[in-house]
Design a protein around this motif. Structure first.
Motif, PDB file in Angstrom:
ATOM      1  N   PRO A 269     -19.277  12.388  20.150  1.00  0.00           N
ATOM      2  CA  PRO A 269     -20.404  13.563  19.059  1.00  0.00           C
ATOM      3  C   PRO A 269     -19.618  14.853  18.569  1.00  0.00           C
ATOM      4  O   PRO A 269     -19.241  15.056  18.976  1.00  0.00           O
ATOM      5  CB  PRO A 269     -21.447  13.693  19.739  1.00  0.00           C
ATOM      6  N   LYS A 270     -20.559  14.867  17.103  1.00  0.00           N
ATOM      7  CA  LYS A 270     -19.634  16.744  17.236  1.00  0.00           C
ATOM      8  C   LYS A 270     -20.012  18.043  17.547  1.00  0.00           C
ATOM      9  O   LYS A 270     -21.315  17.655  18.506  1.00  0.00           O
ATOM     10  CB  LYS A 270     -20.442  17.247  15.126  1.00  0.00           C
ATOM     11  N   LYS A 271     -19.600  18.867  18.425  1.00  0.00           N
ATOM     12  CA  LYS A 271     -20.180  19.780  18.822  1.00  0.00           C
ATOM     13  C   LYS A 271     -20.147  21.266  18.110  1.00  0.00           C
ATOM     14  O   LYS A 271     -19.101  21.361  17.355  1.00  0.00           O
ATOM     15  CB  LYS A 271     -19.600  19.704  19.965  1.00  0.00           C
ATOM     16  N   GLN A 272     -21.799  21.302  18.063  1.00  0.00           N
ATOM     17  CA  GLN A 272     -21.460  23.208  17.607  1.00  0.00           C
ATOM     18  C   GLN A 272     -20.637  24.335  17.694  1.00  0.00           C
ATOM     19  O   GLN A 272     -21.261  24.042  19.575  1.00  0.00           O
ATOM     20  CB  GLN A 272     -22.911  23.922  17.017  1.00  0.00           C
ATOM     21  N   ILE A 273     -19.960  24.831  17.453  1.00  0.00           N
ATOM     22  CA  ILE A 273     -19.368  25.839  18.370  1.00  0.00           C
ATOM     23  C   ILE A 273     -19.213  27.138  18.102  1.00  0.00           C
ATOM     24  O   ILE A 273     -19.010  27.634  17.155  1.00  0.00           O
ATOM     25  CB  ILE A 273     -17.434  25.644  18.864  1.00  0.00           C
TER      26      ILE A 273
END
Length: 111
Positions: free
Chosen positions: A73-77
């Motif tokens: 899944p996409k991960k916000q950093i």
């Protein structure tokens, strides 16, 4: 040894070959990192961040083929959205990127 997994478990991990087409500094990261844009052929271009600044310069990485997991899944950093996970071998605290022995088509599956 870590947990034993089944072959079915392994087949859920989608490892692909991609070529790094853009590398930028990532000053907002907690630890020194780069922001990468990676071309996975028919899968398109995906972004990732990687804490590999101790071993690689931006010039070293540009046009380099790598191995990445493309079905996380996409991960916000911070303000950056990571869309895949570049994989490598860890030696002490350094990460050595995995790559094919010779150039292959972007998007090729790793078995």
């Amino acid at each position: 040894m870590e947990k034993i997994i089944t072959y079915e478990d392994f087949t859920k991990v989608d490892l692909r070959i991609g070529t790094i087409i853009e590398v930028n500094d990532f000053p907002e990261a907690h630890r020194p990192a780069y922001q990468l844009k990676i071309d996975f052929g028919e899968l398109g271009i995906k972004k990732s961040s990687a804490q590999i600044t101790t071993l690689y310069t931006k010039q070293d990485l540009l046009n380099r083929q790598i191995v990445a997991v493309v079905n996380f899944p996409k991960k916000q950093i911070g303000k950056f959205m990571s869309q895949c996970l570049v994989v490598g071998a860890v030696k002490e605290k350094d990460v050595y990127l995995l790559k094919p022995e010779s150039n292959v088509k972007n998007g090729a599956t790793v078995l």
